[in-house]
Design a protein around this motif. Structure first.
Motif, PDB file in Angstrom:
ATOM      1  N   GLY A  13     -11.949 -12.851  -8.115  1.00 13.90           N
ATOM      2  CA  GLY A  13     -12.861 -12.283  -7.134  1.00 13.90           C
ATOM      3  C   GLY A  13     -12.715 -12.956  -5.776  1.00 13.90           C
ATOM      4  N   GLY A  14     -12.520 -14.289  -5.780  1.00 18.39           N
ATOM      5  CA  GLY A  14     -12.310 -15.009  -4.527  1.00 18.39           C
ATOM      6  C   GLY A  14     -11.055 -14.558  -3.812  1.00 18.39           C
ATOM      7  N   VAL A  15      -9.985 -14.323  -4.564  1.00 16.91           N
ATOM      8  CA  VAL A  15      -8.732 -13.855  -3.971  1.00 16.91           C
ATOM      9  C   VAL A  15      -8.926 -12.482  -3.336  1.00 16.91           C
ATOM     10  CG1 VAL A  15      -6.385 -13.078  -4.504  1.00 16.91           C
ATOM     11  CG2 VAL A  15      -7.248 -15.228  -5.465  1.00 16.91           C
ATOM     12  N   SER A  18     -10.990 -12.731  -0.193  1.00 16.14           N
ATOM     13  CA  SER A  18     -10.201 -13.284   0.913  1.00 16.14           C
ATOM     14  C   SER A  18      -9.331 -12.218   1.550  1.00 16.14           C
ATOM     15  CB  SER A  18      -9.323 -14.431   0.401  1.00 16.14           C
ATOM     16  OG  SER A  18     -10.109 -15.483  -0.113  1.00 16.14           O
ATOM     17  N   LEU A  19      -8.668 -11.412   0.716  1.00 16.95           N
ATOM     18  CA  LEU A  19      -7.796 -10.363   1.236  1.00 16.95           C
ATOM     19  C   LEU A  19      -8.585  -9.307   2.007  1.00 16.95           C
ATOM     20  CD1 LEU A  19      -5.325  -9.800  -1.730  1.00 16.95           C
ATOM     21  CD2 LEU A  19      -4.759 -10.662   0.548  1.00 16.95           C
ATOM     22  N   SER A  20      -9.830  -9.085   1.596  1.00 19.00           N
ATOM     23  CA  SER A  20     -10.662  -8.067   2.249  1.00 19.00           C
ATOM     24  C   SER A  20     -11.301  -8.569   3.531  1.00 19.00           C
ATOM     25  CB  SER A  20     -11.782  -7.623   1.288  1.00 19.00           C
ATOM     26  OG  SER A  20     -11.264  -7.209   0.043  1.00 19.00           O
ATOM     27  N   GLY A  44     -24.984 -11.133  -7.554  1.00 24.38           N
ATOM     28  CA  GLY A  44     -24.393 -11.943  -8.614  1.00 24.38           C
ATOM     29  C   GLY A  44     -25.408 -12.861  -9.262  1.00 24.38           C
ATOM     30  N   GLY A  45     -26.298 -13.446  -8.447  1.00 19.49           N
ATOM     31  CA  GLY A  45     -27.337 -14.314  -8.986  1.00 19.49           C
ATOM     32  C   GLY A  45     -28.266 -13.595  -9.941  1.00 19.49           C
ATOM     33  N   VAL A  67     -19.906 -12.886  -7.302  1.00 20.71           N
ATOM     34  CA  VAL A  67     -20.020 -14.163  -6.596  1.00 20.71           C
ATOM     35  C   VAL A  67     -18.652 -14.612  -6.095  1.00 20.71           C
ATOM     36  CG1 VAL A  67     -20.609 -16.603  -6.882  1.00 20.71           C
ATOM     37  CG2 VAL A  67     -22.092 -14.863  -7.828  1.00 20.71           C
ATOM     38  N   GLY A  68     -17.596 -14.340  -6.870  1.00 19.09           N
ATOM     39  CA  GLY A  68     -16.250 -14.654  -6.404  1.00 19.09           C
ATOM     40  C   GLY A  68     -15.887 -13.865  -5.157  1.00 19.09           C
ATOM     41  N   LEU A  69     -16.196 -12.559  -5.146  1.00 18.93           N
ATOM     42  CA  LEU A  69     -15.959 -11.737  -3.957  1.00 18.93           C
ATOM     43  C   LEU A  69     -16.705 -12.295  -2.752  1.00 18.93           C
ATOM     44  CD1 LEU A  69     -16.233  -8.154  -5.502  1.00 18.93           C
ATOM     45  CD2 LEU A  69     -14.209  -9.097  -4.382  1.00 18.93           C
ATOM     46  N   ALA A  70     -17.977 -12.629  -2.973  1.00 21.08           N
ATOM     47  CA  ALA A  70     -18.799 -13.162  -1.882  1.00 21.08           C
ATOM     48  C   ALA A  70     -18.245 -14.484  -1.362  1.00 21.08           C
ATOM     49  CB  ALA A  70     -20.239 -13.343  -2.367  1.00 21.08           C
TER      50      ALA A  70
END
Length: 431
Positions: A13-15, A18-20, A44-45, A67-70
C-alpha cells in the motif's frame, strides 16, 4: 505466512501511495491531498477497531492497505507541502517536522504496545488503531491551512489565490524577498507587488507539471533523482528498523527480563525522539551536506561495531553492554542527518514542475527498501546472525561516498540555483 501477508500488504500500500503522490498532488493540490491522507488513515483505523468484533480478517487486511496507501501519500506529499509554504531561510527547519512526527509515532506505538497498556490478546486491535486519535488533530487546523503558493502560482496559474495564500501565511503586508523567490521558482518571469495583483506575470517557458516518465527520462534530472532515491532508500537500508527489531533481544542478552527489555527498547525510542527533536535547530544552523556526511559515516561505523560486538558477545562478556552503547550512538548520529534530511531533500534539489514526481520516486524508493528490510532481514538474521547488520553498514559507507561526491549544499539557496549545480549528471561539480 499470515503474518508476512499482514506486514507486506501495508508496505505494498505504501508503494502504491508513493506512486500516486505526484498525480494526486498536482491534480487536487497539496492541501486537499493532505486531507485525503487523513481520511485514508481514519478509515484504516476504523477497520482495525471493528475487525476483531466482526472476526473479519478481510477487514484487518483492508485496514492495513488503506493505512499503507495513506502513509505512502503522506511521505510523498507532506514534506513537499511543508517546503513550499516555508520561506527559504526556514525551509529546512519546517521540513523536518514530517520526520519528527514519524519519530513521535514510533514512540507512541511502542507505548501502546506494552503489555501494561494495550499490548494484550484482548486489546491488540485498540493498540493498532490508537493512531486514529492522533490523526484527528490533522482535521482541526485544516480550514486554517493555505494552499501552497507555489502550486497556485505555477500549476494553477492563479495569481489572486497566490497572493491570498501568501498573506495568510505571512501577514497582510508581508510580500518581501523571500516570498518573491517563493513565487519565481520554476518560472522565467515573475513579479509580485503588495499594492496590485495585476503585476503577476508568468512565463510559459516550460510546462507547469511533468509526467513521471518525462522526469525519469530527463538527463538533467538524473543526478537529483539518484540522490533523492538513494537517500530515501538508504535511510531504510541503513539499519534503523533492523536496530529496533533486534534491540529487545540485545537487552535480554545482558540479563534483563522480557518486560524490562521492552521498556529499555522504549527508552531507545525516546532517545530517537529526543535527538530527532533537535532536527529543526540543526537544519537552521548547519549545512545539510555536512550533517549528512557526519551522520552517514558514523552510522556506518557504529553499525559495523554492533555487528561485531553481537557476534563476539559470548567470547567477550562486556561486549553485551558495548553493543547497547553502539546502538545508542548509532541512533544519535542517525537523527543528526540520515533521519530527517531524506524526507525533504527532494524539495531542495528539484524545481517545482518536476518536484511531485521526484518526491514520489523518493517515497517509492523508501517504501521499496522498507519492504526489502521487512522481508529479508529476519531471513538474513537467521542465516548470518549478527552479520546481517553488515549490509546496513555497507549502505551507510556508500551513502557517505555519494554525498561527498555529488550532494550540493542546499541550505539557504534558491532551488533554481541548486538545480544548475546537479544538471550535468555525474560530471557535475557540486563543491
Amino acid at each position: 505466512m499470515f503474518l508476512s501477508v499482514v506486514v507486506s500488504i501495508f508496505l505494498i500500500g505504501g508503494v502504491i501511495g508513493s506512486l500516486s503522490g505526484a498525480v494526486i498532488a498536482d491534480k487536487f493540490g497539496r492541501k486537499t491531498s493532505y486531507l485525503l491522507c487523513g481520511i485514508l488513515h481514519t478509515m484504516g483505523g476504523f477497520c482495525f477497531v471493528f475487525c476483531r468484533q466482526l472476526k473479519s480478517v478481510e477487514l484487518l487486511l483492508l485496514g492495513r492497505i488503506l493505512v499503507g496507501l495513506a502513509a505512502g501519500l503522506t511521505t510523498s506529499i507532506l514534506p513537499m507541502y511543508l517546503a513550499e509554504v516555508s520561506p527559504t531561510k526556514l525551509r529546512g527547519t519546517i521540513s523536518t517536522l514530517c520526520g519528527l512526527g514519524l519519530t513521535i509515532g514510533v514512540v507512541v506505538g511502542q507505548i501502546v504496545s506494552l503489555d501494561q497498556v494495550l499490548g494484550t490478546n484482548g486489546s491488540w486491535h485498540y493498540a493498532i488503531s490508537s493512531f486514529t486519535l492522533l490523526n484527528m488533530f490533522c482535521y482541526v487546523p485544516y480550514a486554517l491551512l493555505p494552499e501552497s503558493p507555489k502550486y497556485l502560482f505555477t500549476i494553477r496559474d492563479d495569481p489572486k489565490g497566490t497572493l491570498q495564500a501568501i498573506r495568510r501565511l505571512f501577514g497582510e503586508n508581508s510580500v518581501s524577498d523571500d516570498y518573491v523567490i517563493l513565487q519565481r521558482e520554476n518560472t522565467a518571469t515573475a513579479s509580485i507587488s503588495s499594492d496590485s495583483e495585476q503585476n503577476f506575470k508568468i512565463a510559459d517557458s516550460e510546462p507547469a507539471t511533468r509526467s513521471m516518465w518525462s522526469v525519469i527520462a530527463d538527463p538533467m534530472l538524473r543526478l537529483p533523482l539518484i540522490l533523492v532515491c538513494a537517500l530515501q532508500g538508504g535511510q531504510q537500508l541503513s539499519g534503523i528498523n533492523a536496530v529496533f527489531y533486534y534491540s529487545v533481544s540485545i537487552f535480554e542478552s545482558v540479563g534483563l527480563s522480557s518486560t524490562s527489555a521492552k521498556f529499555a527498547n522504549l527508552g531507545v525510542g525516546c532517545l530517537n525522539l529526543l535527538v530527532g527533536s533537535l532536527s529543526p535547530y540543526l537544519m537552521a544552523q548547519y549545512n545539510r551536506r555536512t550533517l549528512c556526511l557526519i551522520s552517514c559515516s558514523f552510522c556506518g561505523l557504529f553499525m559495523f561495531c554492533v555487528a561485531m560486538m553481537i557476534h563476539l558477545m559470548d567470547a567477550v562478556p562486556w561486549f553485551n553492554y558495548a553493543s547497547i552503547a553502539a546502538i545508542l550512538l548509532y541512533i544519535t548520529f542517525f537523527q543528526l542527518g540520515l533521519g530527517p534530511i531524506p524526507f525533504f531533500i527532494g524539495s531542495e534539489l528539484v524545481e517545482l514542475s518536476a518536484r511531485p514526481a521526484a518526491m514520489a520516486l523518493g517515497s517509492l524508493s523508501s517504501w521499496g527498501c522498507n519492504f526489502l528490510i521487512g522481508m529479508l532481514f529476519p531471513l538474513l538474521s537467521s542465516a548470518w546472525g549478527a552479520f546481517a547488520f553488515l549490509p546496513c553498514a555497507i549502505t551507510c559507507v556508500l551513502l557517505t561516498v555519494l554525498v561527498q561526491l555529488y550532494l550540493p549544499e542546499t541550505r539557504g539557496r534558491d532551488v533554481s540555483d541548486v538545480a544548475v549545480l546537479v544538471s550535468k549528471g555525474f560530471k557535475s561539480k557540486v563543491v
